[in-house]
Motif scaffolding. Structure first.
Motif, PDB file in Angstrom:
ATOM      1  N   PRO A  86      32.749 135.210  80.994  1.00  0.00           N
ATOM      2  CA  PRO A  86      33.757 136.200  81.357  1.00  0.00           C
ATOM      3  C   PRO A  86      33.350 137.607  80.922  1.00  0.00           C
ATOM      4  CG  PRO A  86      34.386 135.185  79.305  1.00  0.00           C
ATOM      5  CD  PRO A  86      33.051 134.579  79.698  1.00  0.00           C
ATOM      6  N   MET A  87      34.171 138.577  81.313  1.00  0.00           N
ATOM      7  CA  MET A  87      33.936 139.968  80.928  1.00  0.00           C
ATOM      8  C   MET A  87      34.352 140.251  79.491  1.00  0.00           C
ATOM      9  SD  MET A  87      32.696 141.874  83.483  1.00  0.00           S
ATOM     10  CE  MET A  87      33.286 143.535  83.135  1.00  0.00           C
ATOM     11  N   ASN A  88      35.317 139.487  78.978  1.00  0.00           N
ATOM     12  CA  ASN A  88      35.947 139.844  77.707  1.00  0.00           C
ATOM     13  C   ASN A  88      35.220 139.314  76.473  1.00  0.00           C
ATOM     14  OD1 ASN A  88      36.537 137.124  77.790  1.00  0.00           O
ATOM     15  ND2 ASN A  88      38.724 137.400  78.213  1.00  0.00           N
ATOM     16  N   GLY A  89      34.083 138.672  76.653  1.00  0.00           N
ATOM     17  CA  GLY A  89      33.311 138.193  75.523  1.00  0.00           C
ATOM     18  C   GLY A  89      33.791 136.883  74.936  1.00  0.00           C
ATOM     19  N   LYS A  90      34.833 136.275  75.492  1.00  0.00           N
ATOM     20  CA  LYS A  90      35.306 134.983  74.985  1.00  0.00           C
ATOM     21  C   LYS A  90      34.291 133.892  75.302  1.00  0.00           C
ATOM     22  CE  LYS A  90      40.302 135.795  75.146  1.00  0.00           C
ATOM     23  NZ  LYS A  90      41.603 135.338  75.712  1.00  0.00           N
ATOM     24  N   ASP A  91      34.314 132.852  74.491  1.00  0.00           N
ATOM     25  CA  ASP A  91      33.414 131.717  74.670  1.00  0.00           C
ATOM     26  C   ASP A  91      33.964 130.820  75.785  1.00  0.00           C
ATOM     27  OD1 ASP A  91      31.700 129.596  74.524  1.00  0.00           O
ATOM     28  OD2 ASP A  91      32.311 128.960  72.511  1.00  0.00           O
ATOM     29  N   PRO A  92      33.238 130.663  76.887  1.00  0.00           N
ATOM     30  CA  PRO A  92      33.747 129.801  77.959  1.00  0.00           C
ATOM     31  C   PRO A  92      33.600 128.316  77.680  1.00  0.00           C
ATOM     32  CG  PRO A  92      31.664 130.784  78.586  1.00  0.00           C
ATOM     33  CD  PRO A  92      32.015 131.368  77.255  1.00  0.00           C
ATOM     34  N   GLY A  93      32.891 127.965  76.621  1.00  0.00           N
ATOM     35  CA  GLY A  93      32.781 126.556  76.261  1.00  0.00           C
ATOM     36  C   GLY A  93      31.393 125.988  76.519  1.00  0.00           C
ATOM     37  N   HIS A  94      31.226 124.750  76.086  1.00  0.00           N
ATOM     38  CA  HIS A  94      29.931 124.069  76.189  1.00  0.00           C
ATOM     39  C   HIS A  94      29.552 123.888  77.653  1.00  0.00           C
ATOM     40  CE1 HIS A  94      26.590 121.704  74.758  1.00  0.00           C
ATOM     41  NE2 HIS A  94      26.948 120.684  75.502  1.00  0.00           N
ATOM     42  N   GLY A  95      28.283 124.105  77.956  1.00  0.00           N
ATOM     43  CA  GLY A  95      27.798 123.921  79.321  1.00  0.00           C
ATOM     44  C   GLY A  95      28.015 125.117  80.220  1.00  0.00           C
ATOM     45  N   ALA A  96      28.307 126.286  79.638  1.00  0.00           N
ATOM     46  CA  ALA A  96      28.649 127.456  80.441  1.00  0.00           C
ATOM     47  C   ALA A  96      27.427 128.063  81.118  1.00  0.00           C
ATOM     48  CB  ALA A  96      29.328 128.511  79.575  1.00  0.00           C
ATOM     49  N   LEU A  97      27.652 128.593  82.303  1.00  0.00           N
ATOM     50  CA  LEU A  97      26.659 129.384  83.006  1.00  0.00           C
ATOM     51  C   LEU A  97      26.821 130.834  82.568  1.00  0.00           C
ATOM     52  CD1 LEU A  97      27.095 127.951  86.634  1.00  0.00           C
ATOM     53  CD2 LEU A  97      25.876 126.951  84.675  1.00  0.00           C
ATOM     54  N   LEU A  98      25.728 131.435  82.106  1.00  0.00           N
ATOM     55  CA  LEU A  98      25.764 132.787  81.554  1.00  0.00           C
ATOM     56  C   LEU A  98      24.891 133.722  82.390  1.00  0.00           C
ATOM     57  CD1 LEU A  98      25.278 131.829  77.789  1.00  0.00           C
ATOM     58  CD2 LEU A  98      27.445 132.068  79.037  1.00  0.00           C
ATOM     59  N   LEU A  99      25.064 135.002  82.159  1.00  0.00           N
ATOM     60  CA  LEU A  99      24.259 135.986  82.873  1.00  0.00           C
ATOM     61  C   LEU A  99      22.781 135.800  82.575  1.00  0.00           C
ATOM     62  CD1 LEU A  99      24.778 138.308  84.845  1.00  0.00           C
ATOM     63  CD2 LEU A  99      24.791 139.873  82.907  1.00  0.00           C
ATOM     64  N   GLU A 100      22.469 135.338  81.380  1.00  0.00           N
ATOM     65  CA  GLU A 100      21.061 135.141  80.987  1.00  0.00           C
ATOM     66  C   GLU A 100      20.496 133.815  81.489  1.00  0.00           C
ATOM     67  OE1 GLU A 100      21.693 133.374  76.510  1.00  0.00           O
ATOM     68  OE2 GLU A 100      22.231 135.463  76.919  1.00  0.00           O
ATOM     69  N   THR A 101      21.320 132.977  82.107  1.00  0.00           N
ATOM     70  CA  THR A 101      20.871 131.677  82.603  1.00  0.00           C
ATOM     71  C   THR A 101      20.014 131.859  83.860  1.00  0.00           C
ATOM     72  OG1 THR A 101      22.935 130.669  81.800  1.00  0.00           O
ATOM     73  CG2 THR A 101      21.621 129.391  83.355  1.00  0.00           C
ATOM     74  N   GLY A 102      18.791 131.341  83.827  1.00  0.00           N
ATOM     75  CA  GLY A 102      17.928 131.377  85.006  1.00  0.00           C
ATOM     76  C   GLY A 102      18.283 130.279  85.995  1.00  0.00           C
ATOM     77  N   GLU A 103      17.629 130.308  87.153  1.00  0.00           N
ATOM     78  CA  GLU A 103      17.996 129.368  88.220  1.00  0.00           C
ATOM     79  C   GLU A 103      17.776 127.919  87.810  1.00  0.00           C
ATOM     80  OE1 GLU A 103      17.295 128.487  92.969  1.00  0.00           O
ATOM     81  OE2 GLU A 103      16.057 130.007  91.968  1.00  0.00           O
ATOM     82  N   GLN A 104      16.658 127.591  87.214  1.00  0.00           N
ATOM     83  CA  GLN A 104      16.408 126.202  86.854  1.00  0.00           C
ATOM     84  C   GLN A 104      17.363 125.727  85.762  1.00  0.00           C
ATOM     85  OE1 GLN A 104      14.494 124.198  88.643  1.00  0.00           O
ATOM     86  NE2 GLN A 104      14.259 126.034  89.927  1.00  0.00           N
ATOM     87  N   ASP A 105      17.654 126.594  84.798  1.00  0.00           N
ATOM     88  CA  ASP A 105      18.618 126.227  83.761  1.00  0.00           C
ATOM     89  C   ASP A 105      20.023 126.091  84.357  1.00  0.00           C
ATOM     90  OD1 ASP A 105      16.845 126.021  81.680  1.00  0.00           O
ATOM     91  OD2 ASP A 105      17.094 128.090  81.014  1.00  0.00           O
ATOM     92  N   LEU A 106      20.348 126.914  85.330  1.00  0.00           N
ATOM     93  CA  LEU A 106      21.652 126.796  85.973  1.00  0.00           C
ATOM     94  C   LEU A 106      21.787 125.435  86.652  1.00  0.00           C
ATOM     95  CD1 LEU A 106      23.560 129.487  87.963  1.00  0.00           C
ATOM     96  CD2 LEU A 106      23.219 127.241  88.998  1.00  0.00           C
ATOM     97  N   ARG A 107      20.747 125.031  87.351  1.00  0.00           N
ATOM     98  CA  ARG A 107      20.787 123.712  88.005  1.00  0.00           C
ATOM     99  C   ARG A 107      20.905 122.598  86.967  1.00  0.00           C
ATOM    100  NH1 ARG A 107      18.745 123.079  93.364  1.00  0.00           N
ATOM    101  NH2 ARG A 107      18.345 125.078  94.389  1.00  0.00           N
ATOM    102  N   ARG A 108      20.171 122.742  85.864  1.00  0.00           N
ATOM    103  CA  ARG A 108      20.219 121.716  84.821  1.00  0.00           C
ATOM    104  C   ARG A 108      21.611 121.638  84.194  1.00  0.00           C
ATOM    105  NH1 ARG A 108      20.203 122.206  79.680  1.00  0.00           N
ATOM    106  NH2 ARG A 108      19.554 124.396  79.728  1.00  0.00           N
ATOM    107  N   LEU A 109      22.208 122.793  83.908  1.00  0.00           N
ATOM    108  CA  LEU A 109      23.549 122.813  83.329  1.00  0.00           C
ATOM    109  C   LEU A 109      24.579 122.240  84.292  1.00  0.00           C
ATOM    110  CD1 LEU A 109      23.479 126.313  81.605  1.00  0.00           C
ATOM    111  CD2 LEU A 109      23.815 124.119  80.441  1.00  0.00           C
ATOM    112  N   LEU A 110      24.466 122.582  85.565  1.00  0.00           N
ATOM    113  CA  LEU A 110      25.398 122.048  86.557  1.00  0.00           C
ATOM    114  C   LEU A 110      25.337 120.530  86.585  1.00  0.00           C
ATOM    115  CD1 LEU A 110      27.378 122.417  88.924  1.00  0.00           C
ATOM    116  CD2 LEU A 110      25.389 122.654  90.432  1.00  0.00           C
ATOM    117  N   GLU A 111      24.132 119.973  86.618  1.00  0.00           N
ATOM    118  CA  GLU A 111      23.999 118.519  86.658  1.00  0.00           C
ATOM    119  C   GLU A 111      24.505 117.868  85.375  1.00  0.00           C
ATOM    120  OE1 GLU A 111      23.299 116.334  89.013  1.00  0.00           O
ATOM    121  OE2 GLU A 111      23.382 118.076  90.333  1.00  0.00           O
ATOM    122  N   ALA A 112      24.244 118.502  84.233  1.00  0.00           N
ATOM    123  CA  ALA A 112      24.721 117.946  82.967  1.00  0.00           C
ATOM    124  C   ALA A 112      26.249 117.952  82.917  1.00  0.00           C
ATOM    125  CB  ALA A 112      24.151 118.750  81.803  1.00  0.00           C
ATOM    126  N   ASN A 113      26.861 118.979  83.437  1.00  0.00           N
ATOM    127  CA  ASN A 113      28.323 119.049  83.460  1.00  0.00           C
ATOM    128  C   ASN A 113      28.907 118.020  84.421  1.00  0.00           C
ATOM    129  OD1 ASN A 113      28.462 121.174  81.593  1.00  0.00           O
ATOM    130  ND2 ASN A 113      28.253 122.727  83.184  1.00  0.00           N
TER     131      ASN A 113
END
Length: 267
Positions: A86-113
Motif C-alpha cells: 500500500p501507499m501508507n507503509g502498512k505491512d500487507p502481510g506474509h506473501g505480499a507483492l511489493l514494488l521491489e518484487t521482480g517478475e520471477q519472484d512475483l510468480r513464485r509468491l503468487l503460486e506460494a499463496n
C-alpha cells in the motif's frame, strides 16, 4: 384502464418497492467478504451467510485453509485475497507483492499463496494502493493469471483511484471486474446499512454492482438481515464468476469451463 389494475401496477413504485422483473432481467449484485483467515468464528459466520457471497481468504493465516474448505463445501466461491504493497507503509502481510518484487519472484509468491488457499477460483487485492498503480507489476500478475490453467478471474478492490489493475487485466484478456461499493469503510452499522442501500440503488440504475465488505459484526448483521429480502426488492445476488459473465458476455466460454471443474478447484 380500470383503476384497480392501475393501482396494482403503481403501488410497488409508490411504496418504494421494486418493479416486477423476469429472473434473468433482475438487477444483480455480487458481494465479496475480505480478510478471512485470522478469526475462525467470524469466518464461519461469513460462510453461513445466505446466498453466493464470495469468501476472500488471506494466505498464510491461522484459519485460512479451514475456512476456504468450509466455504467451498457450502457452495461459495473462494478468492485469494492477494497482499500487495500500500501507499501508507502498512505491512500487507506474509506473501505480499511489493514494488521491489521482480517478475520471477512475483510468480513464485503468487503460486506460494495459491498453494495454501484451496479451491480458489479468483483473486482480489488486499491493500495494494501502491502496487496497483504500476502497469509493469500488474502486467506481470495478469500474464501469470492468463497463463494459469485454472482460469482464475481478478477483482480490482480499487484501493486507489489510480489503480490500473482492471485495465491491465482486460488488456491481457483476464476475466475481471472492479469493486463499486465498500460496505464498511465506516464500521458503524448505520453507515453499513446506507452503503448496502447504495449497492442496491446502483444495481437498479446500472443493472449490476459489486461490493466488498469485511467480517465485522455490523457488516454481518446487515447482510444476515438484508440478503434474504433481496428478491422482494427485485435484486438478485449472484456469484462473482457469474457477475463477470453477466457484465462481459464474451467470457461465457471461460465461465463454462470454470464451473465445477476439478481443475478450477485444485491448487
Amino acid at each position: 384502464m380500470p383503476r384497480a389494475w392501475l393501482a396494482a401496477l403503481l403501488s410497488p413504485l409508490l411504496l418504494g418497492g421494486a418493479p416486477a422483473y423476469a429472473n434473468d432481467e433482475m438487477p444483480v449484485i455480487s458481494i465479496i467478504i475480505d480478510d478471512l483467515g485470522y478469526q475462525f468464528q467470524d469466518g464461519l459466520r461469513v460462510v453461513e451467510l445466505p446466498g453466493p457471497v464470495a469468501c476472500s481468504v488471506l494466505p498464510h493465516t491461522p484459519y485460512g485453509e479451514r475456512l476456504a474448505r468450509a466455504a467451498h463445501g457450502a457452495g461459495k466461491e473462494v478468492l485469494l485475497h492477494l497482499p500487495m504493497q500500500p501507499m501508507n507503509g502498512k505491512d500487507p502481510g506474509h506473501g505480499a507483492l511489493l514494488l521491489e518484487t521482480g517478475e520471477q519472484d512475483l510468480r513464485r509468491l503468487l503460486e506460494a499463496n495459491l498453494a495454501v488457499v484451496p479451491h480458489v477460483t479468483g483473486i482480489n487485492n488486499h491493500m495494494g494502493s501502491l502496487l496497483t498503480r504500476h502497469p509493469g507489476h500488474m502486467a506481470w500478475l495478469m500474464r501469470s493469471l492468463q497463463e494459469d490453467a485454472r482460469g482464475l478471474f481478478f477483482v480490482d478492490s480499487i484501493t486507489s483511484p489510480h489503480s490500473v489493475a482492471l485495465q491491465v487485466a482486460r488488456e491481457h484478456r483476464v476475466p475481471a471486474v472492479a469493486r463499486d461499493v465498500f460496505l464498511d469503510r465506516d464500521p458503524d452499522p448505520a453507515a453499513i446499512q446506507r452503503e448496502f442501500e447504495n449497492l442496491v440503488t446502483l444495481a437498479r440504475q446500472r443493472g449490476a454492482a459489486v461490493a466488498i465488505g469485511h467480517p465485522y459484526p455490523g457488516t454481518l448483521a446487515v447482510l444476515e438481515r438484508e440478503l434474504p429480502l433481496l428478491g422482494e426488492r427485485g435484486v438478485r445476488l449472484i456469484a462473482v464468476a457469474e457477475f463477470i459473465r453477466h457484465k462481459n458476455p464474451e467470457t461465457s466460454a471461460w465461465h463454462a469451463s470454470l464451473s465445477h471443474s476439478p481443475r478450477a478447484s485444485k491448487n
